[in-house]
Motif scaffolding. Structure first.
Motif, short mmCIF file in Angstrom:
data_model
loop_
_atom_site.label_atom_id
_atom_site.label_comp_id
_atom_site.label_asym_id
_atom_site.label_seq_id
_atom_site.Cartn_x
_atom_site.Cartn_y
_atom_site.Cartn_z
N ALA A 195 -9.25 -37.97 23.50
CA ALA A 195 -8.51 -39.09 24.00
C ALA A 195 -7.28 -39.31 22.83
O ALA A 195 -6.13 -39.51 22.82
CB ALA A 195 -9.00 -40.25 24.24
N LEU B 6 -8.14 -38.56 32.08
CA LEU B 6 -9.16 -38.32 31.26
C LEU B 6 -10.10 -39.64 31.18
O LEU B 6 -11.28 -39.67 31.46
CB LEU B 6 -8.65 -37.84 29.82
CG LEU B 6 -9.86 -37.90 29.00
CD1 LEU B 6 -10.67 -36.58 29.15
CD2 LEU B 6 -9.34 -37.49 27.50
N LYS B 7 -9.42 -40.82 31.23
CA LYS B 7 -10.25 -41.85 31.44
C LYS B 7 -10.92 -42.13 32.47
O LYS B 7 -12.23 -42.58 32.62
CB LYS B 7 -9.22 -43.18 31.25
CG LYS B 7 -9.97 -44.59 30.79
CD LYS B 7 -8.87 -45.71 30.51
CE LYS B 7 -9.70 -46.97 30.29
NZ LYS B 7 -8.70 -48.07 30.01
N TYR C 296 -19.67 -37.00 28.07
CA TYR C 296 -18.34 -37.64 28.61
C TYR C 296 -17.80 -38.79 27.44
O TYR C 296 -16.54 -38.65 26.96
CB TYR C 296 -18.33 -38.45 29.82
CG TYR C 296 -18.20 -37.84 31.23
CD1 TYR C 296 -18.03 -36.28 30.90
CD2 TYR C 296 -18.30 -38.30 32.39
CE1 TYR C 296 -18.04 -35.59 32.07
CE2 TYR C 296 -18.39 -37.43 33.71
CZ TYR C 296 -18.18 -36.25 33.37
OH TYR C 296 -17.97 -35.32 34.47
N SER C 297 -18.80 -39.20 26.65
CA SER C 297 -18.32 -40.11 25.69
C SER C 297 -17.94 -39.37 24.51
O SER C 297 -16.82 -39.72 23.79
CB SER C 297 -19.78 -41.00 25.13
OG SER C 297 -19.37 -41.66 23.95
N THR D 76 -13.83 -39.44 32.71
CA THR D 76 -14.90 -39.58 31.56
C THR D 76 -15.74 -40.78 31.74
O THR D 76 -16.49 -41.18 30.69
CB THR D 76 -14.67 -39.50 30.14
OG1 THR D 76 -13.40 -40.25 29.97
CG2 THR D 76 -14.08 -37.72 30.06
N TRP E 7 -14.22 -38.01 25.39
CA TRP E 7 -13.30 -39.07 25.27
C TRP E 7 -13.04 -39.54 23.85
O TRP E 7 -11.97 -39.58 23.44
CB TRP E 7 -13.99 -40.47 25.90
CG TRP E 7 -12.88 -41.93 25.89
CD1 TRP E 7 -13.09 -42.76 25.17
CD2 TRP E 7 -11.66 -41.83 26.46
NE1 TRP E 7 -12.10 -43.70 25.36
CE2 TRP E 7 -11.04 -43.06 26.07
CE3 TRP E 7 -11.01 -41.21 27.40
CZ2 TRP E 7 -9.99 -43.77 26.48
CZ3 TRP E 7 -9.75 -41.78 27.67
CH2 TRP E 7 -9.46 -43.02 27.27
N SER E 8 -13.95 -39.80 22.99
CA SER E 8 -13.85 -40.12 21.60
C SER E 8 -13.07 -39.04 20.71
O SER E 8 -12.39 -38.93 19.75
CB SER E 8 -15.25 -40.44 20.79
OG SER E 8 -16.10 -39.25 21.05
#
Length: 724
Positions: free
Chosen positions: A704, A717-718, A696-697, A721, A700-701
């Motif tokens: 996003a 998404l926030k 998930y990290s 994740t 996101w990075s």
């Protein structure tokens, strides 16, 4: 379908939701609320969910009344909400088609006729003009064989009768049962005692016995069946007739296709739509044609030194070697062609229109272009020359019977196509592009899932499965270098998700219910690469059973992804990793766990894959640079289906070595989060939670920054994740 009344209070949706959370339900009454473990819902939340379900049902009812559709299809007490039924319907009656086919069989003295799914290139997915099995049987799945017999004791030429069977694999059992009419029986591959060829042999044997030993002929178009299947078929005939006198069965090639003969009598047969070709630039292919040809000839010299020529029949292999793409088969960027490499000369057989640029490209690279139909004379002439000089040709083991029939005068070697092996190992540019394609696809799916949730939950709109899939296509079209879907999007709500290869109909598609599982299996064709991703979602509060089974599937997906293995391992060796947690609960799924993925080519690509097989040669060993899917699932017939699918890249397992043997591992290159609402965290180990959180990290990075911060996709998404 189970009948239900709409006159119960609270609504069906609230009753299901409350019941799933431990509340006792009686006739129209809800007993005092008792929350289950891991449940944060309040009675007020459940009441609001029930009220919204009632509103949802009323919207469907009003929508159907407005369109003139009756709210009940099965009786006055049947729900207007059709998500509990599988939206597959029989579109044709095959009675007259079978009569016409049997009349043609009589003209050719056939007792049995075989109709494969494939075209003459043994393609898995075929153009409409080659969907002969679908025309004669009504079954629309991509895989299956139809077999039709003619009762040779019935001398009524106007009304010939007989039997008809359709054989397919576990992906299509439900679909075939829905689509086949009363004229057909279903053979379930891997479950029934006979396969389709054994069934044909047995039927022909019995007919010959009844006719006093008369030879009963089993016919098939030799262009549509591989020679390897013909060899196996003949062995079955020999085994059946061994020690039997007075019985005769023969497998015969019939170049005149009998389905083509009758097709226009019922509907106009589609014609092949040959479209212009696309040149794939070096920035996407990573190797020139000359580099690939040199690599191919070197491979042949090392592995098959006796062979000086190669006949290429698979369309994706020709496209990969020539760095060309086509649009002749929906979802597959290929074009109809054959290719013959003989020493330094290369001949391409195709009828597709060639632009001046493509023609110049082919000429500059020393390729001769001939009409598609001339391949047979060229094969015969090449075979004659090679027979005189005692030289050998290499042909793919999947080549058609017709290819082998035209090479019978020559020496030839049948083996796995070297192009298939070389193509499966992506080069550095293809790998870089594959990552880029995955990022594009992630943006599209995240935008789509957040939109769908907004529409069906907050706005309470009616969105059917087909329209939802069309919305995903609209979103994809905004991406640069998007060339189309890589297969028909599987957009399935509720019971439809239990049909493994379900495809929503354009008319009469089921409304997506926020209180049912929703399964979306979708893929894109970008110039950068091909994608294939599945996510299973829930927009409200799933049952504990659904959560637990989803988590068992997820645990298998994670376990397979963590695999570290030595060189030489094949997909049949590691399939158990994905199934182990389901097996512990007595559950399983009827499809493979993974398949290779092409580079802006076919979404299903050999020779690698992951699945259960008794044959160790069913898959090639994994190599660094392979891309393979990881897609375990679980399907409860008539209720729901679960599948999670990621695309994985095979990479080196750094610093690991046993003697001279290196180790490999998988890298998940898909960037779409799993469904938080369906994860039973209590079933996850600390290692699994850490694996998900790291994933998930990374999502996101990576993703996003490409999404508008003010939009619903960013918020979705926030939320999805956030660490477990």
């Amino acid at each position: 379908m189970t009948t239900r009344s709409l006159n119960i209070k609270p609504s069906m949706g609230s009753m299901k939701a409350v019941s799933a959370m431990g509340t006792a339900v009686t006739q129209g009454e809800v007993k005092p609320f008792k929350p289950c473990a891991n449940c944060n819902c309040t009675p007020g939340q459940l009441w609001r969910q029930g009220r919204r379900t009632s509103q949802f049902l009323k919207q469907i009812s009003n929508s159907r009344r407005a369109s003139g559709v009756s709210g009940s299809r099965g009786g006055s007490n049947e729900s207007v909400y059709s998500s509990d039924s599988i939206s597959q319907s029989r579109s044709i009656s095959t009675t007259e088609r079978l009569v016409a086919l049997r009349k043609e069989m009589a003209k050719h003295d056939l007792g049995c006729y075989v109709i494969p799914s494939e075209d003459e290139h043994q393609s898995e997915y075929v153009a409409d003009s080659d969907k002969r099995r679908g025309f004669v049987s009504g079954f629309t799945g991509s895989t299956g064989v139809a077999c039709v017999t003619r009762n040779m004791l019935n001398f009524n030429e106007d009304a010939p009768d007989g039997k008809a069977v359709l054989s397919t694999d576990g992906r299509y059992f439900n679909q075939a049962a829905q689509e086949l009419d009363q004229n057909w029986s279903l053979i379930r591959e891997g479950e029934d005692s006979l396969d389709w060829s054994q069934w044909c042999v047995n039927e022909a044997y019995d007919m010959s016995l009844s006719l006093g030993g008369k030879t009963v002929r089993i016919g098939v178009d030799p262009r549509l069946i591989s020679y390897s299947k013909v060899t196996s078929f003949r062995k079955q005939i020999d085994n059946k007739l061994k020690g039997c006198s007075g019985v005769s069965v023969e497998l015969v090639p019939l170049v005149v296709n009998l389905v083509d003969v009758i097709w226009d009598s019922f509907e106009k047969k589609p014609e092949r739509d040959l479209k212009p070709l696309l040149f794939l630039e070096y920035a996407f292919s990573g190797k020139s044609y000359k580099e690939k040809r040199e690599e191919l000839m070197k491979y042949m010299k090392q592995s098959y030194p006796e062979c000086e020529a190669l006949c290429v029949v698979a369309l994706d292999e020709i496209c990969w070697l020539l760095n060309l793409r086509g649009m002749d088969i929906e979802y597959n960027p290929v074009f109809y062609s054959y290719l013959l490499l003989d020493g330094n000369s290369t001949t391409l057989f195709t009828d597709n229109p060639l632009s001046a640029e493509i023609s110049a490209y082919l000429k500059d690279n020393g390729l001769t272009v001939k009409p598609y139909g001339e391949v047979w004379n060229s094969l015969k002439n090449t075979a004659a020359v090679y027979a005189e000089n005692s030289r050998s040709l290499l042909v793919s083991s999947f080549s058609s019977w017709e290819v082998i029939r035209n090479l019978e005068s020559a020496r030839y070697v049948r083996a796995q196509s070297p192009i298939q092996i070389l193509k499966a190992v992506k080069n550095e540019i293809e790998i870089k592009n594959a990552r880029h394609a995955q990022l594009k696809e992630a943006v599209c799916l995240i935008q789509y899932f957040s939109w769908l949730e907004e529409e069906v939950v907050r706005k309470e709109k009616l969105i059917d499965e087909y329209k939802a899939a069309q919305k995903l296509l609209e979103i994809r079209k905004t991406q640069k270098n998007f060339k189309g879907n890589s297969f028909s999007t599987i957009s399935a709500t509720g019971a439809n998700a239990s049909v493994i290869h379900y495809s929503p109909p354009s008319e009469g598609s089921t409304m997506i219910c926020p209180y049912k599982i929703y399964l979306c299996d979708a893929g894109s064709q970008f110039l950068e690469g091909t994608t294939d991703i599945t996510r299973t979602l829930y927009f409200s509060s799933p049952s504990q059973e659904e959560c637990d089974n989803y988590t068992l599937v997820l645990k298998g997906c994670l376990a397979l992804e963590r695999m570290v293995f030595p060189e030489g391992i094949r997909g049949c060796h590691i399939d158990v990793m994905a199934r182990q947690f389901l097996w512990q609960q007595g559950l399983d799924y009827r499809h493979g766990t993974g398949h290779g993925v092409g580079s802006f080519l076919n979404v299903h690509e050999g020779p690698i894959g992951i699945g259960i097989s008794s044959r160790l040669d069913s898959f090639q060993p994994f190599e660094k640079g392979n891309i393979v899917t990881n897609e375990p699932g679980y399907y409860k017939d008539g209720e729901y289906g679960i599948r999670i699918e990621n695309d994985m890249l095979v990479v080196d397992a750094d610093h690991l070595k046993f003697g001279k043997k290196k180790f490999l591992k998988f890298e998940n290159i898909t960037l779409v989060p799993y469904c938080r609402k369906l994860i039973s965290i209590k079933l996850l180990t600390a290692e699994e939670k850490s694996q998900i959180n790291e994933y998930y990290s990374r999502i996101w990075s990576t993703v996003a920054p490409l999404i508008q911060p003010q939009g619903i996709a960013f918020k979705w998404l926030k939320r999805e994740t956030a660490p477990l």
